[in-house]
Each structure stands twice: as structure tokens, then as C-alpha cells.
Scaffold this motif. Sequence first.
Motif, short mmCIF file in Angstrom:
data_model
loop_
_atom_site.label_atom_id
_atom_site.label_comp_id
_atom_site.label_asym_id
_atom_site.label_seq_id
_atom_site.Cartn_x
_atom_site.Cartn_y
_atom_site.Cartn_z
N MET A 126 0.83 -1.37 0.16
CA MET A 126 0.10 -0.10 0.12
C MET A 126 0.78 1.10 -0.06
N GLU A 127 0.79 2.10 -0.86
CA GLU A 127 1.49 3.26 -1.04
C GLU A 127 0.74 4.55 -0.28
N ILE A 128 1.75 5.46 -0.12
CA ILE A 128 1.19 6.67 0.64
C ILE A 128 0.28 7.36 -0.51
N ARG A 129 0.60 7.56 -1.66
CA ARG A 129 -0.18 8.14 -2.41
C ARG A 129 -1.65 7.58 -2.59
N GLN A 130 -1.65 6.32 -2.65
CA GLN A 130 -3.10 5.46 -2.36
C GLN A 130 -3.96 5.82 -1.15
N LEU A 131 -3.06 5.98 0.12
CA LEU A 131 -3.67 6.49 1.26
C LEU A 131 -4.24 7.59 0.98
N GLN A 132 -3.69 8.77 0.46
CA GLN A 132 -4.12 10.23 0.11
C GLN A 132 -5.14 10.04 -0.51
N TYR A 133 -5.35 9.20 -1.56
CA TYR A 133 -6.50 9.17 -2.47
C TYR A 133 -7.40 8.57 -1.79
N PHE A 134 -7.45 7.59 -0.86
CA PHE A 134 -8.28 7.00 0.07
C PHE A 134 -9.15 8.08 1.12
N LEU A 135 -8.00 8.94 1.81
CA LEU A 135 -8.63 9.62 2.56
C LEU A 135 -9.44 11.15 1.86
N MET A 136 -9.05 11.30 0.64
CA MET A 136 -9.94 12.39 -0.14
C MET A 136 -11.35 11.86 -0.15
N LEU A 137 -11.41 10.55 -0.49
CA LEU A 137 -12.64 10.03 -0.61
C LEU A 137 -13.58 9.89 0.32
N CYS A 138 -12.80 9.45 1.59
CA CYS A 138 -13.45 9.65 2.79
C CYS A 138 -13.90 10.95 3.09
N ASN A 139 -13.14 11.98 2.74
CA ASN A 139 -13.74 13.13 3.11
C ASN A 139 -14.87 13.67 2.17
N GLU A 140 -14.78 13.28 0.84
CA GLU A 140 -15.67 13.91 -0.01
C GLU A 140 -17.03 12.92 -0.01
N GLN B 124 -9.81 2.82 -9.49
CA GLN B 124 -8.96 1.53 -9.50
C GLN B 124 -8.21 1.52 -8.38
N GLN B 125 -7.62 2.96 -7.88
CA GLN B 125 -6.79 2.78 -6.59
C GLN B 125 -7.36 2.26 -5.42
N ILE B 126 -8.67 2.48 -5.37
CA ILE B 126 -9.31 2.25 -4.05
C ILE B 126 -9.58 0.82 -4.15
N LYS B 127 -10.01 0.35 -5.52
CA LYS B 127 -10.00 -1.18 -5.51
C LYS B 127 -8.80 -1.99 -5.20
N VAL B 128 -7.50 -1.38 -5.51
CA VAL B 128 -6.39 -1.85 -5.31
C VAL B 128 -6.25 -2.12 -3.52
N ILE B 129 -6.45 -0.98 -3.18
CA ILE B 129 -6.40 -1.07 -1.60
C ILE B 129 -7.53 -2.08 -0.99
N GLU B 130 -8.64 -2.21 -1.49
CA GLU B 130 -9.60 -3.02 -1.19
C GLU B 130 -9.32 -4.48 -1.22
N ASP B 131 -8.67 -4.80 -2.26
CA ASP B 131 -7.95 -6.15 -2.58
C ASP B 131 -6.97 -6.56 -1.53
N GLU B 132 -6.07 -5.60 -1.32
CA GLU B 132 -4.84 -5.77 -0.35
C GLU B 132 -5.67 -6.15 1.10
N VAL B 133 -6.51 -5.43 1.62
CA VAL B 133 -7.16 -5.39 2.95
C VAL B 133 -8.26 -6.68 2.87
N GLY B 134 -8.59 -6.94 1.77
CA GLY B 134 -9.57 -8.05 1.53
C GLY B 134 -11.14 -7.88 1.91
N VAL B 135 -11.18 -6.40 2.20
CA VAL B 135 -12.80 -6.20 2.40
C VAL B 135 -13.23 -4.99 1.78
#
Length: 289
Positions: free
Chosen positions: A1-15, A34-45
Motif C-alpha cells: 500500500m502506497e502513501i499516494r493511495q492512502l491520500q486518495y483514500f482519505l480524500m474520498l473519505c472526506n468527500e 482503480q486505486q481504491i479497488k487496489v487497496i480493497e483487494d489488499e485489505v480483503g474487504v
Amino acid sequence: MEIRQLQYFLMLCNELHFSEAAAKLGISQPTLSQQIKVIEDEVGVPLFDRIGKKTVKTEAGELLECYALQIIQQLDNAKKAIADLTNLDAGHLRIAVLPSDLDYRLTSLLIDFHREFPNTKVQVIPSIDILDKVLDNEVDIGVGLAIQPDTRLHRIPFYTETYSLYVHAEHELAEAESLSAKDIAHIPLVMYPKGFYGRELIEDWCREHKITIRTIMETGSATSLIRLVREGVGATIQPSLLIESLESPQIRAIPIQDSPVRKLEMFYRSDKYVSRAAKTFMERLRTFF
């Protein structure tokens, strides 16, 4: 999981809206999805539920958001610590202060601070929502009224102040040594409007002493209130220490017996790196008061 992906994730959490989050990030909506899907695949939920046009965080999304905020905060702390190490003092210090009399008094302190840290950009933001601004990381330091204990914050009490009656130098009470609540009850006053903390504190004090004050003009600016006193329009009730910042021979501050009292403190997030400039500013503020 990359920092950039977490920043994308947090922006979506905010908006909580893919199109708006993508626009703020400067990327396309399919890229964000696509990037959110990558994170979801990594955490499994799933981290978000898509209900029609609405996007809501799942319980896992709420949990990851909490940890992601800490990760981004620690990364920011690392960058600031390294910048401090270079001793360039070219950072950015954001300070939220209680509006009116507090920001009015900080000018001389800011001048001295700038001489020592000329490359540090300082923003002083008057606000009645200081606590939220500190917790939401919108500012680095909050300066205002004492708050309740909170494990998320480091608190530094620095002053307990009384209030005085400010009058024109030619006012009939200008030479008085002190005044009681009853003395003040019949004096025409210029004050903050009701709803301002400074006014509510005075109103509470009046109720305790069974008096009612008489206002002839109300304004939300300490600068304008002092100008009105200087022009002889009326008197005002303000923190006693304010007189030291006025440099106005036309105004007298008369102590009030059993006056209103307020406690002031500085506070900042306990998980936040405190730069050398921020530490110096807080120490200067404590010394100033």
C-alpha cells in the motif's frame, strides 16, 4: 500500500463522492476507482458501499481512515523534523486565537518573533472554533479559553486574567482606584454583541451580582470598541492586560472588584511534531502574558 493511495483514500473519505474527490486530486474518476479497488483487494474487504449515487464508508473504511490519518500525520512530522534539523526555519506556523482582544494583543509578539524567524510564515486565524481547528489539523496551535482534558491534546495553561472598565481619560470615573458591580450598572457601555464569549462572560457575571448593564453601541471588533472609548462614546469592559497593548494616553483602565475571570491556555495535538519555531512562539506567548 502506497502513501499516494492512502491520500486518495482519505480524500474520498472526506468527500464521499468519487467525482468530487477525483477532481480535487487532479485525477480521473476511473483512476481513483482503480486505486481504491487496489487497496480493497489488499485489505480483503470493501472500504466503501455504493448505494445508488451515495458513497458511504464501511466499518473497515472507518477503521482504515483512523490509521491512515495517523500515518499521514507521522509522515508530516518526519518532514518537519528534518526541516528543523536543517535549521532553515522556513516552515509555516498556523495559530488559531480567540477573536478580538487576543489577536489585538499579539502584534508586538509577532514582530519580535519575525525578527528571530524571518523565514517562517505565520498565520494568525481568529476563530471561535479553536478546538475543532486544532483537532482537524487546520492549525498547529490553539490559543484561547481553557478546555476540558482531552488525551488527543497537549495543554499549556498560561494566564488567568481579570477584567477592568475602560473609560476615556476625561470620564468622571477616570481617576477611580476601583469600581464595584453596582458602580458599573448605570454607565453607558460599548460592548460585543450577545453571543460573543466576551459578552456572555460579562452577562453571567452581571447575573451573579444581580445587575444589568446598559449598552449604547455594540460591535464585534476590539479595535472598534477601543476607538469608541477613545472618542468618548462610552466605556467598555475588557481584560485588564489589554491596556498594555493600547499605547493610548486617552484611555484609562479601572480595576473591577470581584471582576469576571477567564483562564487562557495553549493547546496542540499530542501526535503532532512541534517545531522549534512553534516551541519558541509558545514560550514567548507565556512570557508575554
